[in-house]
Design a protein around this motif. Structure first.
Motif, PDB file in Angstrom:
ATOM      1  N   THR A 192     -13.471  -9.605 -11.609  1.00 38.79           N
ATOM      2  CA  THR A 192     -13.599 -10.987 -11.168  1.00 38.79           C
ATOM      3  C   THR A 192     -13.028 -11.093  -9.763  1.00 38.79           C
ATOM      4  OG1 THR A 192     -13.376 -11.811 -13.421  1.00 38.79           O
ATOM      5  CG2 THR A 192     -12.989 -13.384 -11.645  1.00 38.79           C
ATOM      6  N   VAL A 193     -13.821 -11.646  -8.858  1.00 35.41           N
ATOM      7  CA  VAL A 193     -13.403 -11.830  -7.472  1.00 35.41           C
ATOM      8  C   VAL A 193     -13.152 -13.315  -7.261  1.00 35.41           C
ATOM      9  CG1 VAL A 193     -14.067 -11.610  -5.050  1.00 35.41           C
ATOM     10  CG2 VAL A 193     -14.763  -9.858  -6.711  1.00 35.41           C
ATOM     11  N   MET A 194     -11.999 -13.640  -6.673  1.00 28.79           N
ATOM     12  CA  MET A 194     -11.654 -15.026  -6.348  1.00 28.79           C
ATOM     13  C   MET A 194     -11.183 -15.061  -4.891  1.00 28.79           C
ATOM     14  SD  MET A 194      -9.800 -16.102  -9.906  1.00 28.79           S
ATOM     15  CE  MET A 194      -9.925 -17.868  -9.640  1.00 28.79           C
ATOM     16  N   ALA A 195     -10.956 -16.255  -4.378  1.00 26.97           N
ATOM     17  CA  ALA A 195     -10.492 -16.414  -2.990  1.00 26.97           C
ATOM     18  C   ALA A 195      -9.206 -15.614  -2.783  1.00 26.97           C
ATOM     19  CB  ALA A 195     -10.254 -17.893  -2.690  1.00 26.97           C
ATOM     20  N   ASN A 196      -9.057 -15.072  -1.590  1.00 27.98           N
ATOM     21  CA  ASN A 196      -7.886 -14.297  -1.183  1.00 27.98           C
ATOM     22  C   ASN A 196      -7.746 -12.967  -1.930  1.00 27.98           C
ATOM     23  OD1 ASN A 196      -7.020 -16.360   0.686  1.00 27.98           O
ATOM     24  ND2 ASN A 196      -6.417 -17.526  -1.125  1.00 27.98           N
ATOM     25  N   HIS A 197      -8.853 -12.444  -2.433  1.00 29.21           N
ATOM     26  CA  HIS A 197      -8.851 -11.139  -3.107  1.00 29.21           C
ATOM     27  C   HIS A 197      -8.526 -10.060  -2.084  1.00 29.21           C
ATOM     28  CE1 HIS A 197     -10.191  -7.707  -5.482  1.00 29.21           C
ATOM     29  NE2 HIS A 197     -10.343  -8.517  -6.526  1.00 29.21           N
ATOM     30  N   ALA A 198      -7.875  -9.025  -2.521  1.00 26.98           N
ATOM     31  CA  ALA A 198      -7.583  -7.886  -1.644  1.00 26.98           C
ATOM     32  C   ALA A 198      -8.899  -7.262  -1.183  1.00 26.98           C
ATOM     33  CB  ALA A 198      -6.753  -6.851  -2.393  1.00 26.98           C
ATOM     34  N   PRO A 199      -8.955  -6.800   0.051  1.00 23.28           N
ATOM     35  CA  PRO A 199     -10.186  -6.178   0.551  1.00 23.28           C
ATOM     36  C   PRO A 199     -10.532  -4.917  -0.239  1.00 23.28           C
ATOM     37  CG  PRO A 199      -8.666  -6.644   2.356  1.00 23.28           C
ATOM     38  CD  PRO A 199      -7.916  -6.867   1.079  1.00 23.28           C
ATOM     39  N   LEU A 200     -11.824  -4.769  -0.530  1.00 23.91           N
ATOM     40  CA  LEU A 200     -12.299  -3.564  -1.191  1.00 23.91           C
ATOM     41  C   LEU A 200     -13.801  -3.463  -1.052  1.00 23.91           C
ATOM     42  CD1 LEU A 200     -13.778  -3.771  -4.301  1.00 23.91           C
ATOM     43  CD2 LEU A 200     -11.616  -4.872  -4.735  1.00 23.91           C
ATOM     44  N   MET A 201     -14.279  -2.252  -1.240  1.00 23.71           N
ATOM     45  CA  MET A 201     -15.716  -2.009  -1.298  1.00 23.71           C
ATOM     46  C   MET A 201     -15.927  -1.152  -2.540  1.00 23.71           C
ATOM     47  SD  MET A 201     -18.405  -0.489   1.452  1.00 23.71           S
ATOM     48  CE  MET A 201     -18.656  -2.045   2.269  1.00 23.71           C
ATOM     49  N   GLY A 238     -26.024  -1.140  -6.475  1.00 20.83           N
ATOM     50  CA  GLY A 238     -25.762  -1.620  -5.124  1.00 20.83           C
ATOM     51  C   GLY A 238     -24.287  -1.487  -4.773  1.00 20.83           C
ATOM     52  N   PHE A 239     -23.850  -2.329  -3.822  1.00 19.53           N
ATOM     53  CA  PHE A 239     -22.479  -2.312  -3.324  1.00 19.53           C
ATOM     54  C   PHE A 239     -21.945  -3.728  -3.215  1.00 19.53           C
ATOM     55  CE2 PHE A 239     -24.601   1.393  -1.662  1.00 19.53           C
ATOM     56  CZ  PHE A 239     -23.670   2.403  -1.838  1.00 19.53           C
ATOM     57  N   ALA A 240     -20.638  -3.875  -3.394  1.00 18.75           N
ATOM     58  CA  ALA A 240     -19.965  -5.156  -3.172  1.00 18.75           C
ATOM     59  C   ALA A 240     -18.896  -4.933  -2.112  1.00 18.75           C
ATOM     60  CB  ALA A 240     -19.341  -5.674  -4.453  1.00 18.75           C
ATOM     61  N   ASP A 241     -18.883  -5.833  -1.123  1.00 17.88           N
ATOM     62  CA  ASP A 241     -17.885  -5.808  -0.058  1.00 17.88           C
ATOM     63  C   ASP A 241     -17.051  -7.079  -0.215  1.00 17.88           C
ATOM     64  OD1 ASP A 241     -16.432  -5.259   2.248  1.00 17.88           O
ATOM     65  OD2 ASP A 241     -17.962  -6.085   3.585  1.00 17.88           O
ATOM     66  N   VAL A 242     -15.762  -6.909  -0.494  1.00 14.92           N
ATOM     67  CA  VAL A 242     -14.878  -8.046  -0.757  1.00 14.92           C
ATOM     68  C   VAL A 242     -13.811  -8.119   0.331  1.00 14.92           C
ATOM     69  CG1 VAL A 242     -13.259  -9.066  -2.410  1.00 14.92           C
ATOM     70  CG2 VAL A 242     -15.241  -7.771  -3.244  1.00 14.92           C
ATOM     71  N   THR A 243     -13.622  -9.323   0.863  1.00 13.60           N
ATOM     72  CA  THR A 243     -12.530  -9.615   1.797  1.00 13.60           C
ATOM     73  C   THR A 243     -11.804 -10.845   1.256  1.00 13.60           C
ATOM     74  OG1 THR A 243     -13.791 -11.134   3.216  1.00 13.60           O
ATOM     75  CG2 THR A 243     -13.920  -8.769   3.752  1.00 13.60           C
ATOM     76  N   PRO A 244     -10.652 -11.202   1.803  1.00 15.25           N
ATOM     77  CA  PRO A 244      -9.974 -12.401   1.314  1.00 15.25           C
ATOM     78  C   PRO A 244     -10.803 -13.684   1.494  1.00 15.25           C
ATOM     79  CG  PRO A 244      -8.443 -11.040   2.530  1.00 15.25           C
ATOM     80  CD  PRO A 244      -9.814 -10.435   2.731  1.00 15.25           C
ATOM     81  N   GLU A 245     -11.723 -13.684   2.462  1.00 14.96           N
ATOM     82  CA  GLU A 245     -12.506 -14.890   2.750  1.00 14.96           C
ATOM     83  C   GLU A 245     -13.907 -14.892   2.161  1.00 14.96           C
ATOM     84  OE1 GLU A 245     -11.555 -12.772   5.461  1.00 14.96           O
ATOM     85  OE2 GLU A 245      -9.575 -13.681   5.481  1.00 14.96           O
ATOM     86  N   ALA A 246     -14.409 -13.719   1.740  1.00 17.73           N
ATOM     87  CA  ALA A 246     -15.816 -13.650   1.331  1.00 17.73           C
ATOM     88  C   ALA A 246     -16.084 -12.451   0.419  1.00 17.73           C
ATOM     89  CB  ALA A 246     -16.710 -13.556   2.565  1.00 17.73           C
ATOM     90  N   CYS A 247     -17.243 -12.517  -0.228  1.00 14.20           N
ATOM     91  CA  CYS A 247     -17.738 -11.402  -1.033  1.00 14.20           C
ATOM     92  C   CYS A 247     -19.233 -11.305  -0.784  1.00 14.20           C
ATOM     93  CB  CYS A 247     -17.459 -11.638  -2.514  1.00 14.20           C
ATOM     94  SG  CYS A 247     -18.170 -10.378  -3.597  1.00 14.20           S
ATOM     95  N   THR A 248     -19.680 -10.122  -0.381  1.00 11.92           N
ATOM     96  CA  THR A 248     -21.099  -9.884  -0.173  1.00 11.92           C
ATOM     97  C   THR A 248     -21.530  -8.779  -1.115  1.00 11.92           C
ATOM     98  OG1 THR A 248     -20.915 -10.486   2.161  1.00 11.92           O
ATOM     99  CG2 THR A 248     -22.880  -9.241   1.490  1.00 11.92           C
ATOM    100  N   LEU A 249     -22.554  -9.066  -1.903  1.00 10.91           N
ATOM    101  CA  LEU A 249     -23.076  -8.090  -2.840  1.00 10.91           C
ATOM    102  C   LEU A 249     -24.464  -7.686  -2.355  1.00 10.91           C
ATOM    103  CD1 LEU A 249     -22.704  -8.368  -6.645  1.00 10.91           C
ATOM    104  CD2 LEU A 249     -24.647  -7.274  -5.595  1.00 10.91           C
TER     105      LEU A 249
END
Length: 132
Positions: free
Chosen positions: A34-43, A68-79
């Motif tokens: 589960t990804v929420m706001a301010n999540h630690a960065p990860l791919m 596919g791939f998920a790119d997570v930053t504290p401000e956004a998530c792109t799948l």
């Protein structure tokens, strides 16, 4: 009310989602997350499964993704999905075809490694079929 962040779900065909959300549940290859706001960065890589989107406003939405791939930053998530479709728009015949293709891949595997990989993919598709 939870803090929102930007989420985008992109397939090669189109941009399926681009909105502010409170949470996204992603089928990662190492487990569901589960990804929420301010999540630690990860791919991370994602496996075939269902992505659940909880918008900041509105009803929960579900999408079927096939890798596919998920790119997570504290401000956004792109799948970035290899293929994606809304659960409400799922073509059960297409899913059945993918399952049949996976069964053939298992039968045609040339070695144990290829067979194991094909069996894992077939198992993921069967689980996906049960989810939709």
């Amino acid at each position: 009310m939870a803090e929102s962040f930007k989420f985008e779900l992109v397939s090669p065909e189109r941009l399926l989602v681009s909105q502010d959300v409170e949470a996204v549940i992603i089928p990662g290859t190492e487990g569901e997350m589960t990804v929420m706001a301010n999540h630690a960065p990860l791919m991370t890589t994602i496996k075939p499964g269902v992505v659940t989107v909880k918008p900041a406003s509105g009803a929960e939405e579900r999408y079927v993704v096939f890798g596919g791939f998920a790119d997570v930053t504290p401000e956004a998530c792109t799948l970035l999905a290899e293929s994606a479709v809304a659960v409400k728009d799922i073509d059960r015949d297409d899913l059945a075809r993918r399952i049949q293709d996976a069964r053939e891949d298992v039968a045609d595997a040339k070695n144990d490694e290829a067979r194991t990989k094909a069996e894992q993919f077939l198992s993921q598709l069967a689980t996906l079929e049960d989810a939709v």
